[in-house]
Design a protein around this motif. Structure first.
Motif, PDB file in Angstrom:
ATOM      1  N   HIS A  30     -32.629  68.649 -78.638  1.00  0.00           N
ATOM      2  CA  HIS A  30     -32.890  68.291 -80.034  1.00  0.00           C
ATOM      3  C   HIS A  30     -33.665  66.980 -80.122  1.00  0.00           C
ATOM      4  O   HIS A  30     -34.601  66.858 -80.924  1.00  0.00           O
ATOM      5  N   GLU A  31     -33.289  65.999 -79.313  1.00  0.00           N
ATOM      6  CA  GLU A  31     -33.980  64.707 -79.321  1.00  0.00           C
ATOM      7  C   GLU A  31     -35.441  64.858 -78.912  1.00  0.00           C
ATOM      8  O   GLU A  31     -36.340  64.286 -79.540  1.00  0.00           O
ATOM      9  N   SER A  68     -37.262  67.554 -79.162  1.00  0.00           N
ATOM     10  CA  SER A  68     -37.935  68.285 -80.235  1.00  0.00           C
ATOM     11  C   SER A  68     -38.314  67.338 -81.374  1.00  0.00           C
ATOM     12  O   SER A  68     -39.422  67.430 -81.919  1.00  0.00           O
ATOM     13  N   GLU A  69     -37.418  66.427 -81.724  1.00  0.00           N
ATOM     14  CA  GLU A  69     -37.715  65.458 -82.783  1.00  0.00           C
ATOM     15  C   GLU A  69     -38.872  64.541 -82.383  1.00  0.00           C
ATOM     16  O   GLU A  69     -39.730  64.217 -83.216  1.00  0.00           O
ATOM     17  N   ASP A 114     -42.017  66.600 -82.709  1.00  0.00           N
ATOM     18  CA  ASP A 114     -42.366  66.727 -84.126  1.00  0.00           C
ATOM     19  C   ASP A 114     -43.039  65.453 -84.627  1.00  0.00           C
ATOM     20  O   ASP A 114     -44.059  65.508 -85.323  1.00  0.00           O
TER      21      ASP A 114
END
Length: 112
Positions: free
Chosen positions: A60-61, A63-64, A67
């Motif tokens: 998740h980190e 991916s952020e 982004d």
């Protein structure tokens, strides 16, 4: 141009499951890229690496970060039909993008 696929090592996926999740991630991130990136990556041989991820949180980190830097990426959640619970995050693909942009996000990870 390249793509990095980060697959979790902490959930005990079998080799076949791992291969399927990596494929899902690669295609999903490719589909999120604009047509110019898609074309450049395909014409350049579709270079990709598979890297070790240690946790869902790490994916998740990453991916952020992707982004925030405008790099196409895709988090993959398993459907839960075989080895894993439904919704388990299994892999993240980052790119296709320029090598240095992908490396800024995933360059500290080990090869699978």
């Amino acid at each position: 141009m390249k793509q990095a696929i980060v697959a979790r090592t902490d959930i005990g996926m079998g080799q076949g499951k791992l291969a399927a999740q990596v494929a899902h991630a690669s295609l999903s991130a490719y589909e999120k890229a604009d047509s110019q990136r898609q074309r450049q990556w395909k014409d350049g041989g579709q270079k990709k690496v598979v890297l070790k991820g240690e946790s869902e949180r790490q994916l998740h980190e990453l991916s952020e970060i992707a982004d925030g830097q405008g790099v196409p990426n895709a988090l993959i959640r398993d459907a839960g039909h075989t080895q894993l619970e439904p919704g388990t995050v299994t892999a993240l693909a980052v790119g296709p993008a320029a090598d240095d942009r992908v490396d800024r996000i995933t360059g500290d990870l080990s090869l699978f």
